[in-house]
Design a protein around this motif. Structure first.
Motif, PDB file in Angstrom:
ATOM      1  N   THR A  84      -5.731   2.148   5.278  1.00  0.00           N
ATOM      2  CA  THR A  84      -6.385   3.629   5.342  1.00  0.00           C
ATOM      3  C   THR A  84      -6.859   3.715   7.188  1.00  0.00           C
ATOM      4  N   PRO A  85      -7.442   2.914   7.424  1.00  0.00           N
ATOM      5  CA  PRO A  85      -7.847   3.201   8.967  1.00  0.00           C
ATOM      6  C   PRO A  85      -6.917   3.087   9.892  1.00  0.00           C
ATOM      7  N   LEU A  86      -5.737   2.176   9.633  1.00  0.00           N
ATOM      8  CA  LEU A  86      -4.477   2.322  10.425  1.00  0.00           C
ATOM      9  C   LEU A  86      -3.912   3.651  10.473  1.00  0.00           C
ATOM     10  N   ALA A  87      -3.802   4.028   9.206  1.00  0.00           N
ATOM     11  CA  ALA A  87      -3.142   5.398   9.172  1.00  0.00           C
ATOM     12  C   ALA A  87      -3.849   6.389   9.901  1.00  0.00           C
ATOM     13  N   TYR A  88      -5.217   6.646   9.766  1.00  0.00           N
ATOM     14  CA  TYR A  88      -6.122   7.578  10.619  1.00  0.00           C
ATOM     15  C   TYR A  88      -5.968   7.149  11.959  1.00  0.00           C
ATOM     16  N   LEU A  89      -5.897   6.137  12.315  1.00  0.00           N
ATOM     17  CA  LEU A  89      -5.686   5.483  13.875  1.00  0.00           C
ATOM     18  C   LEU A  89      -4.396   6.092  14.388  1.00  0.00           C
ATOM     19  N   ALA A  90      -3.422   6.028  13.473  1.00  0.00           N
ATOM     20  CA  ALA A  90      -1.744   6.498  13.990  1.00  0.00           C
ATOM     21  C   ALA A  90      -1.888   7.886  14.285  1.00  0.00           C
ATOM     22  N   VAL A  91      -2.405   8.650  13.176  1.00  0.00           N
ATOM     23  CA  VAL A  91      -2.452  10.211  13.159  1.00  0.00           C
ATOM     24  C   VAL A  91      -3.245  10.542  14.326  1.00  0.00           C
ATOM     25  N   VAL A  92      -4.578   9.974  14.757  1.00  0.00           N
ATOM     26  CA  VAL A  92      -5.334  10.382  15.773  1.00  0.00           C
ATOM     27  C   VAL A  92      -4.744  10.108  16.888  1.00  0.00           C
ATOM     28  N   GLY A  93      -3.947   8.902  17.183  1.00  0.00           N
ATOM     29  CA  GLY A  93      -3.204   8.487  18.534  1.00  0.00           C
ATOM     30  C   GLY A  93      -2.104   9.520  18.817  1.00  0.00           C
ATOM     31  N   TRP A  94      -1.317   9.879  17.724  1.00  0.00           N
ATOM     32  CA  TRP A  94      -0.277  10.927  17.784  1.00  0.00           C
ATOM     33  C   TRP A  94      -0.493  12.158  18.632  1.00  0.00           C
ATOM     34  N   PHE A  95      -1.768  12.765  18.088  1.00  0.00           N
ATOM     35  CA  PHE A  95      -2.070  13.912  18.352  1.00  0.00           C
ATOM     36  C   PHE A  95      -2.970  14.066  19.791  1.00  0.00           C
ATOM     37  N   PRO A 120       0.878  -1.179  -0.079  1.00  0.00           N
ATOM     38  CA  PRO A 120       0.195   0.014  -0.061  1.00  0.00           C
ATOM     39  C   PRO A 120       0.913   1.110   0.002  1.00  0.00           C
ATOM     40  N   THR A 121       0.672   2.057  -0.962  1.00  0.00           N
ATOM     41  CA  THR A 121       1.530   3.380  -1.047  1.00  0.00           C
ATOM     42  C   THR A 121       1.154   4.298   0.085  1.00  0.00           C
ATOM     43  N   LEU A 122      -0.031   4.168   0.468  1.00  0.00           N
ATOM     44  CA  LEU A 122      -0.362   4.966   1.807  1.00  0.00           C
ATOM     45  C   LEU A 122       0.597   4.849   2.845  1.00  0.00           C
ATOM     46  N   TRP A 123       1.183   3.726   3.152  1.00  0.00           N
ATOM     47  CA  TRP A 123       2.321   3.470   3.945  1.00  0.00           C
ATOM     48  C   TRP A 123       3.776   3.023   3.659  1.00  0.00           C
ATOM     49  N   VAL A 124       3.885   2.871   2.281  1.00  0.00           N
ATOM     50  CA  VAL A 124       5.260   3.043   1.703  1.00  0.00           C
ATOM     51  C   VAL A 124       5.834   4.040   1.739  1.00  0.00           C
ATOM     52  N   PHE A 125       4.972   5.195   1.597  1.00  0.00           N
ATOM     53  CA  PHE A 125       5.703   6.661   1.419  1.00  0.00           C
ATOM     54  C   PHE A 125       6.183   7.261   2.703  1.00  0.00           C
ATOM     55  N   PRO A 126       5.268   7.095   3.674  1.00  0.00           N
ATOM     56  CA  PRO A 126       5.905   7.466   5.150  1.00  0.00           C
ATOM     57  C   PRO A 126       7.059   6.657   5.447  1.00  0.00           C
ATOM     58  N   HIS A 142       0.667   1.633 -13.286  1.00  0.00           N
ATOM     59  CA  HIS A 142       1.868   0.761 -12.772  1.00  0.00           C
ATOM     60  C   HIS A 142       1.633   0.102 -11.409  1.00  0.00           C
ATOM     61  N   SER A 143       0.680   0.317 -10.765  1.00  0.00           N
ATOM     62  CA  SER A 143       0.647  -0.122  -9.230  1.00  0.00           C
ATOM     63  C   SER A 143      -0.285  -1.304  -9.378  1.00  0.00           C
ATOM     64  N   VAL A 144       0.417  -2.299  -8.453  1.00  0.00           N
ATOM     65  CA  VAL A 144      -0.486  -3.644  -8.417  1.00  0.00           C
ATOM     66  C   VAL A 144      -1.152  -3.697  -7.204  1.00  0.00           C
ATOM     67  N   ALA A 145      -0.584  -3.119  -5.964  1.00  0.00           N
ATOM     68  CA  ALA A 145      -1.464  -3.054  -4.758  1.00  0.00           C
ATOM     69  C   ALA A 145      -0.936  -1.778  -4.072  1.00  0.00           C
ATOM     70  N   THR A 146      -1.909  -0.792  -4.046  1.00  0.00           N
ATOM     71  CA  THR A 146      -1.712   0.381  -3.371  1.00  0.00           C
ATOM     72  C   THR A 146      -2.630   0.843  -2.298  1.00  0.00           C
ATOM     73  N   ARG A 147      -3.708  -0.283  -2.172  1.00  0.00           N
ATOM     74  CA  ARG A 147      -4.480  -0.274  -0.831  1.00  0.00           C
ATOM     75  C   ARG A 147      -4.708  -1.603  -0.393  1.00  0.00           C
ATOM     76  N   SER A 148      -5.212  -1.560   1.004  1.00  0.00           N
ATOM     77  CA  SER A 148      -5.818  -2.962   1.608  1.00  0.00           C
ATOM     78  C   SER A 148      -6.737  -2.319   2.564  1.00  0.00           C
ATOM     79  N   ALA A 149      -7.656  -3.463   2.913  1.00  0.00           N
ATOM     80  CA  ALA A 149      -8.667  -3.087   3.841  1.00  0.00           C
ATOM     81  C   ALA A 149      -8.447  -2.577   5.205  1.00  0.00           C
ATOM     82  N   LEU A 150      -6.951  -2.502   5.689  1.00  0.00           N
ATOM     83  CA  LEU A 150      -6.732  -1.907   6.795  1.00  0.00           C
ATOM     84  C   LEU A 150      -5.786  -0.955   6.679  1.00  0.00           C
TER      85      LEU A 150
END
Length: 542
Positions: free
Chosen positions: A204-215, A126-132, A194-202
């Motif tokens: 996006t929710p994990l990303a939001y959870l990490a940000v909310v938890g941090w703040f 998932p690019t959402l987590w690869v980039f960070p 060119h992307s094969v797997a940029t998303r998964s079921a978890l």
């Protein structure tokens, strides 16, 4: 047909220019956040244009796009390289610009690598987590002349800093990367042809959870530390800011002063009248404490008269086994005028205090010394950190850019130190009247939060400052001013014992390990990956 082909070519060129413009805008936004701390919010969406520009690109093309973003970032955020070279060697604008451009091009490889790895790994994860992940690992590990971290742009956003006491600035970098990726995903998505797997079921929710938890942690923790610090005892510290001009040659005393009684000594006389607990000086060009016996005698006599300890910096040169050994040292003279402690600088500036890669090659050393002149000090590294024990508190000295290295600073703070205060001693006069001294200060703020210890940032030309363990700047001096200040610094036995100070390599080591596994998986032949996937599905079925 020819007209249609020409129109298609024109569209491709415009699309390419559009991508380059987006990449450059990312570099500009992040550079502005680095240059002007009140604009810290820019960092939270600075990478969005770059992520949009990377959509649908090959890894090779992504490298070029990232290089453009990196050039924009470093040419702006380290514009002071031209002033540095001018003061160092007296080069004209064109010569200084050419050498600075080489430095900017090298540093730009950092962002280019981030872009390349984001696209490469985004094909399988998932690019959402690869980039960070890639962003954090690259900024933590890429060797630059002056250390840089994205989280250092957030020094005026204390709620965002609190989590660094657990995860260091690397955790903040990761969260900034996540917010950028979430914004890009919300705007245009992160998938491409060119992307094969940029998303998964978890993902996006994990990303939001990490940000909310941090703040959430940040807001609660900031309130706790603001209340806690108000209950701490305080100690009066005298800060000397002599504002000596830069000089590659050995500077002469100012009119009316001598080497035995310099401007810093006169400023310290004023502080001694205010009954401070200790007087601290910045890093300066040359004190001659080691080289001239009458200067050493004068220093010790003056401290005995004050009955106040003094911490200052000087360069020492000694002949050992037929060679000259140079040390950049922080020295502690107690209230009785006796030498009570010494710290020899460990983290040295490449090409200024040591020669990397070719350090034992005499020809290379001779070339560098000829090119850099007196600025090249050929400093030997110290053997370990030191703590200066005073009455009821202690100082942990860090010289020059040592405070810019998170893991190094954390390891310097011992768990058993009595009410530790981090002390950064620096001389930023080499950078002229630029934003660099402010960048240095605001990067230092994070070391105070990471280690939950007060920090005294004392510089030759300012701004000097005192930072609280909450990340709030309690005191900041004027820039380019000769002055002496008395500041009350909070102290407590519980300071300097954060989770990060005890485990500074934990998060970044885990990220490096995860990144290595991801690269290994992507480098496997397709049939191996398919076999592993089939075996995994079989285990799930049973």
């Amino acid at each position: 047909m020819l007209a249609k082909d020409a129109n298609s070519l024109r569209k491709r060129r415009l699309h390419g220019l559009w991508r380059l413009g987006l990449a450059a805008s990312s570099g500009v936004l992040l550079a502005l956040a680095a240059l002007y701390p009140p604009w810290f919010a820019l960092a939270w969406f600075a990478f969005v244009p770059l992520l949009i520009a990377l959509r649908g690109l090959t890894a090779k093309a992504a490298y070029g796009i990232g290089l453009v973003a990196g050039l924009a970032l470093f040419a702006l955020s380290t514009h002071w390289m031209m002033d540095f070279l001018n003061l160092l060697k007296g080069y004209g604008p064109l010569h200084a610009a050419a050498l600075a451009a080489l430095y900017w091009f090298y540093c730009a490889q950092l962002v280019a690598i981030v872009a390349w790895l984001t696209v490469l790994l985004g094909r399988r994860f998932p690019t959402l987590w690869v980039f960070p992940l890639v962003l954090t690992a690259a900024f933590a590990g890429f060797p630059t002349l002056f250390s840089v971290q994205i989280g250092e742009t957030q020094s005026l956003f204390p709620a965002a800093l609190q989590g660094t006491a657990i995860a260091g600035v690397y955790g903040l970098d990761l969260v900034i990367g996540l917010v950028n990726a979430l914004l890009a995903q919300a705007m245009v998505g992160l998938s491409g042809k060119h992307s094969v797997a940029t998303r998964s079921a978890l993902a996006t929710p994990l990303a939001y959870l990490a940000v909310v938890g941090w703040f959430t942690y940040g807001v609660v923790s900031l309130g706790y530390w603001d209340r806690e610090i108000q209950r701490w005892d305080t100690v009066a510290v005298g800060i000397v800011q002599p504002h000596e001009p830069p000089s590659t040659d050995e500077p002469e005393p100012r009119p009316g002063f001598t080497r035995a009684y310099s401007v810093p000594m006169a400023l310290s006389d004023r502080l001694a009248e205010q009954s401070v607990a200790v007087i601290v000086w910045p890093e300066l060009r040359m004190q001659h404490y080691f080289g001239l016996p009458h200067v050493e005698t004068a220093f010790r006599h003056q401290v005995r008269q004050w009955q106040i300890p003094l911490v200052f910096q000087d360069l020492e040169s000694k002949r050992r086994d037929g060679t000259t050994v140079n040390r950049n040292a922080s020295l502690f003279i107690d209230a009785h005028g006796e030498m009570a402690g010494r710290y020899d600088k460990i983290k040295r500036v490449p090409f200024a205090e040591y020669l990397p890669w070719f350090g034992e090659w005499p020809t290379a050393k001779a070339f560098i010394r000829n090119w850099l002149g007196e600025f090249y000090g050929d400093i030997s590294a110290g053997s370990g950190p030191a703590v200066f024990e005073l009455d009821g508190f202690s100082l942990v000295p860090l010289i020059c850019y040592e405070v810019m290295f998170p893991r190094f600073a954390a390891k310097a703070v011992p768990n058993d130190a009595a009410s530790p205060i981090l002390l950064g001693q620096s001389n930023n006069s080499w950078f002229g009247e630029t934003q660099q001294p402010y960048q240095h200060l605001h990067a230092s703020v994070l070391r105070s939060v990471e280690n939950r210890a007060p920090l005294i940032h004392v510089t030759n030309n300012g701004p000097s400052a005192v930072v609280l363990p909450s990340g709030r700047i309690q005191f900041r001096s004027d820039y380019h001013r000769t002055a002496a200040y008395t500041v009350s610094v909070p102290i407590d036995a519980a300071a300097g014992n954060s989770f990060y100070s005890r485990h500074p390599a934990l998060l970044i080591s885990a990220l490096y390990g995860l990144l290595a596994l991801m690269l290994l998986w992507c480098s496997m032949p397709a049939r191996w990956r398919n076999a592993v996937a089939r075996a995994h599905r079989t285990r799930q079925g049973t």
